[in-house]
Design a protein around this motif. Sequence first.
Motif, short mmCIF file in Angstrom:
data_model
loop_
_atom_site.label_atom_id
_atom_site.label_comp_id
_atom_site.label_asym_id
_atom_site.label_seq_id
_atom_site.Cartn_x
_atom_site.Cartn_y
_atom_site.Cartn_z
N MET A 144 32.43 52.60 67.39
CA MET A 144 31.07 52.93 67.73
C MET A 144 30.40 51.69 68.32
SD MET A 144 27.95 54.28 65.32
CE MET A 144 28.28 56.01 65.40
N ILE A 145 29.63 51.91 69.36
CA ILE A 145 28.85 50.83 69.97
C ILE A 145 27.38 51.19 69.82
CG2 ILE A 145 28.38 49.49 72.04
CD1 ILE A 145 31.17 50.32 73.05
N PRO A 146 26.68 50.64 68.82
CA PRO A 146 25.25 50.90 68.68
C PRO A 146 24.46 50.07 69.70
CG PRO A 146 26.03 49.52 66.88
CD PRO A 146 27.21 49.84 67.74
N CYS A 147 23.60 50.74 70.45
CA CYS A 147 22.86 50.09 71.53
C CYS A 147 21.37 50.07 71.24
CB CYS A 147 23.13 50.81 72.84
SG CYS A 147 24.88 50.81 73.30
N LYS A 148 20.70 48.99 71.65
CA LYS A 148 19.27 48.83 71.36
C LYS A 148 18.38 49.68 72.25
CE LYS A 148 18.97 44.79 74.25
NZ LYS A 148 19.00 43.38 74.35
N ASP A 149 18.86 50.05 73.47
CA ASP A 149 18.03 50.83 74.39
C ASP A 149 18.89 51.55 75.42
OD1 ASP A 149 18.79 48.81 76.20
OD2 ASP A 149 16.87 47.78 76.03
N GLN A 150 18.25 52.31 76.29
CA GLN A 150 18.98 53.09 77.29
C GLN A 150 19.74 52.19 78.26
OE1 GLN A 150 19.08 56.61 77.24
NE2 GLN A 150 20.83 56.20 78.56
N ALA A 151 19.16 51.05 78.60
CA ALA A 151 19.83 50.13 79.53
C ALA A 151 21.17 49.66 78.96
CB ALA A 151 18.93 48.93 79.84
N GLU A 152 21.21 49.40 77.67
CA GLU A 152 22.46 48.96 77.04
C GLU A 152 23.46 50.12 76.98
OE1 GLU A 152 23.90 46.04 73.46
OE2 GLU A 152 22.00 47.08 73.20
N ILE A 153 22.99 51.32 76.67
CA ILE A 153 23.87 52.50 76.69
C ILE A 153 24.47 52.65 78.08
CG2 ILE A 153 23.92 55.03 76.63
CD1 ILE A 153 21.84 54.87 74.35
N ASP A 154 23.62 52.59 79.11
CA ASP A 154 24.09 52.73 80.50
C ASP A 154 25.13 51.67 80.84
OD1 ASP A 154 22.27 54.82 80.69
OD2 ASP A 154 20.81 53.66 81.85
N HIS A 155 24.89 50.44 80.43
CA HIS A 155 25.81 49.34 80.71
C HIS A 155 27.20 49.62 80.15
CE1 HIS A 155 27.54 45.35 80.94
NE2 HIS A 155 27.81 45.45 79.65
N TYR A 156 27.27 49.91 78.86
CA TYR A 156 28.57 50.16 78.23
C TYR A 156 29.22 51.43 78.77
CZ TYR A 156 28.03 46.36 74.95
OH TYR A 156 27.90 45.12 74.40
N TRP A 157 28.43 52.47 78.99
CA TRP A 157 28.98 53.72 79.49
C TRP A 157 29.62 53.51 80.85
CZ3 TRP A 157 29.60 58.06 76.79
CH2 TRP A 157 30.02 59.20 77.48
N GLU A 158 28.91 52.83 81.75
CA GLU A 158 29.45 52.60 83.09
C GLU A 158 30.69 51.72 83.03
OE1 GLU A 158 28.42 54.34 85.70
OE2 GLU A 158 26.98 55.23 84.32
N ALA A 159 30.67 50.68 82.23
CA ALA A 159 31.82 49.78 82.13
C ALA A 159 33.05 50.47 81.57
CB ALA A 159 31.46 48.57 81.26
N LEU A 160 32.87 51.31 80.57
CA LEU A 160 34.01 51.94 79.91
C LEU A 160 34.50 53.22 80.58
CD1 LEU A 160 32.89 51.33 76.23
CD2 LEU A 160 34.82 50.25 77.40
N THR A 161 33.68 53.81 81.46
CA THR A 161 34.12 55.03 82.15
C THR A 161 34.43 54.78 83.62
OG1 THR A 161 31.85 55.73 82.64
CG2 THR A 161 32.87 56.60 80.61
N SER A 162 34.39 53.54 84.06
CA SER A 162 34.69 53.25 85.46
C SER A 162 36.13 53.65 85.77
CB SER A 162 34.47 51.77 85.76
OG SER A 162 35.36 50.98 85.02
N ASP A 163 36.42 53.86 87.01
CA ASP A 163 37.75 54.26 87.46
C ASP A 163 38.20 55.60 86.88
OD1 ASP A 163 37.95 51.90 88.94
OD2 ASP A 163 38.80 50.80 87.25
N GLY A 164 37.24 56.51 86.66
CA GLY A 164 37.58 57.86 86.26
C GLY A 164 38.04 58.04 84.83
N ARG A 165 37.61 57.19 83.95
CA ARG A 165 37.99 57.33 82.54
C ARG A 165 37.41 58.61 81.97
NH1 ARG A 165 41.58 54.31 84.16
NH2 ARG A 165 41.20 52.12 84.21
N GLN A 166 37.88 59.03 80.82
CA GLN A 166 37.53 60.33 80.26
C GLN A 166 36.23 60.30 79.47
OE1 GLN A 166 40.66 61.92 77.86
NE2 GLN A 166 39.54 63.76 77.34
N GLU A 167 35.26 61.12 79.91
CA GLU A 167 34.00 61.30 79.20
C GLU A 167 34.11 62.53 78.31
OE1 GLU A 167 30.81 61.64 81.97
OE2 GLU A 167 31.25 59.74 82.92
N SER A 168 33.45 62.49 77.18
CA SER A 168 33.40 63.65 76.30
C SER A 168 31.94 63.89 75.93
CB SER A 168 34.26 63.40 75.06
OG SER A 168 34.40 64.58 74.31
N VAL A 169 31.69 64.71 74.92
CA VAL A 169 30.31 65.02 74.52
C VAL A 169 29.82 64.06 73.44
CG1 VAL A 169 30.46 67.44 75.14
CG2 VAL A 169 31.05 66.74 72.83
#
Length: 69
Positions: A1-26
Motif C-alpha cells: 500500500m502506498i498512502p498518499c498525502k494528496d491527489q498530486a501524490e496519488i497521480d505521481h505514483y499511479w503514473e509511474a507504476l502504470t507507465s508502459d501499459g501496466r495493469q490497472e485494477s479497481v
Amino acid sequence: MIPCKDQAEIDHYWEALTSDGRQESVCGWLKDKYGLSWQVCPENWEELNKRPGAFKKMMGMKKIIIADF
C-alpha cells in the motif's frame, strides 16, 4: 500500500507504476512492471470511506480521485 498525502501524490505514483501499459485494477490497485500489486490510496482513506456512497464510488474507480468522494 502506498498512502498518499494528496491527489498530486496519488497521480505521481499511479503514473509511474502504470507507465508502459501496466495493469490497472479497481479501488486504486495496480500491478507494476515486475508483477507486484500495489494499492495507491489517500492517507485519509478510512475517513473518505465513511462518506455516503463512498464504497460504490470507489468500486467505480481505478485510480482514486479524492474529489469524487
